[in-house]
Design a protein around this motif. Sequence first.
Motif, PDB file in Angstrom:
ATOM      1  N   SER A   1      49.076 -99.077 -67.334  1.00  0.00           N
ATOM      2  CA  SER A   1      50.096 -99.099 -68.541  1.00  0.00           C
ATOM      3  C   SER A   1      50.690-100.718 -68.683  1.00  0.00           C
ATOM      4  CB  SER A   1      51.238 -98.238 -68.423  1.00  0.00           C
ATOM      5  OG  SER A   1      51.853 -98.230 -67.318  1.00  0.00           O
TER       6      SER A   1
ATOM      7  N   TYR B   1      58.495-106.705 -68.909  1.00  0.00           N
ATOM      8  CA  TYR B   1      58.962-106.720 -70.304  1.00  0.00           C
ATOM      9  C   TYR B   1      59.317-108.242 -70.835  1.00  0.00           C
ATOM     10  CZ  TYR B   1      59.493-101.692 -69.154  1.00  0.00           C
ATOM     11  OH  TYR B   1      59.521-100.319 -68.787  1.00  0.00           O
TER      12      TYR B   1
ATOM     13  N   SER C   1      62.949 -98.286 -63.521  1.00  0.00           N
ATOM     14  CA  SER C   1      62.428 -99.115 -62.115  1.00  0.00           C
ATOM     15  C   SER C   1      63.475-100.233 -62.274  1.00  0.00           C
ATOM     16  CB  SER C   1      60.922 -99.146 -62.309  1.00  0.00           C
ATOM     17  OG  SER C   1      60.705-100.260 -61.255  1.00  0.00           O
TER      18      SER C   1
ATOM     19  N   ASP D   1      58.742 -96.111 -71.463  1.00  0.00           N
ATOM     20  CA  ASP D   1      57.712 -96.474 -70.422  1.00  0.00           C
ATOM     21  C   ASP D   1      58.145 -95.269 -69.347  1.00  0.00           C
ATOM     22  OD1 ASP D   1      56.583 -97.122 -67.772  1.00  0.00           O
ATOM     23  OD2 ASP D   1      57.057 -99.274 -68.167  1.00  0.00           O
TER      24      ASP D   1
ATOM     25  N   LYS E   1      50.982 -93.833 -60.154  1.00  0.00           N
ATOM     26  CA  LYS E   1      51.829 -93.152 -59.142  1.00  0.00           C
ATOM     27  C   LYS E   1      51.483 -91.672 -59.234  1.00  0.00           C
ATOM     28  CE  LYS E   1      53.617 -97.231 -60.451  1.00  0.00           C
ATOM     29  NZ  LYS E   1      53.740 -98.378 -59.806  1.00  0.00           N
TER      30      LYS E   1
ATOM     31  N   ARG F   1      43.320 -98.685 -62.011  1.00  0.00           N
ATOM     32  CA  ARG F   1      43.948 -99.335 -63.123  1.00  0.00           C
ATOM     33  C   ARG F   1      43.626 -98.409 -64.416  1.00  0.00           C
ATOM     34  NH1 ARG F   1      47.225-100.535 -62.143  1.00  0.00           N
ATOM     35  NH2 ARG F   1      47.619-102.294 -63.733  1.00  0.00           N
TER      36      ARG F   1
END
Length: 305
Positions: free
Chosen positions: A81, A109, A150, A176, A205, A213
């Motif tokens: 992502s 970000y 997170s 996200d 995850k 990836r």
Amino acid sequence: MSIFYRKSLKNFKAYIPGEQYNEVYVKLNTNENPYSVNIAFDKSVIDSLNKYPEPLSLQLRAKIAKKCGIKRQNVIAGAGSDEILRLIFQAFIDPGDKIAYSVPTYTLYKVLGKMFNAKVIEFKPARDLGINRDIIKSSVKIVFVCTPNSPTGIVTDLDVIKEILEARKERLVIVDEAYAEFCKITAIPLIKRYRNLIVLRTFSKSHSLAGLRLGFGFGDNELIDELLSVKDSYNLNRITQYIGSIAVDMDISENVEKIIRERERVKKSLEEMDLFVYNSGSNFLLLRIKNAKEVYQKLKEKKVL
Ligand code: PMP
């Protein structure tokens, strides 16, 4: 700094990935899945590596779309992502455009914001470390909401996400959901109603495939087309497309439940040690600790990251 480096990157601080060692560590620092998966590999994929991969990952996108009850045109696949996040900046941010998020959150970000010369606005967190609701009214080009967040693990209510989406239709909202499988709340169905929403998912995850990836972006087909327009032609290699297509059908529920049970067990043990631990909807825990640096060092000596 060489004479060639972009002047606007003079004070740029690159993203620092978590430590990755090949030695045997109990590795908790980058929130991967501790359990690996068993996927049968067809050698014909290796034999076909002399040819470029299919550029639009059509089969993989169709499979994940079907699973989510949406159309292939509503999903893009990327090399994690993280790649989709970069494409979002490439497609939607002109220099000087504003982006906003509530801190603390995923630090990429900010890094991407700086890289693309956006104005980065950071909202202080609410008292409980949850999202600052002032963000609902902010007039920026893109708002990022990481849920479960997170590094806190805190889940943002879908009602709050709807409020953010409703408040300004000319503002893009990126949700996200890297850890969403561990809280079972998702904004993906909202893409049918909101044309200013992109939801991000990853196989790093819940699907135990951080090394592959592979990540996805879900949204209105116009937004997805615009993201596709700026991606590298062959962004997903043949191996990732092949394994990804198999992984879409994998039953991850038992693995996810095991991690949730373990999360709650560890939380309880930490609380029994009189530590404050935040409620987490992800596969990690955030706790308050006075001598964090020392604890980090001591754990590292004991081969725990
Ligand atoms: N978003 C969040 C919140 C993350 O923690 C991560 C993993 N570091 C990512 C996105 C990127 O995940 P990936 O590129 O592995 O799909």
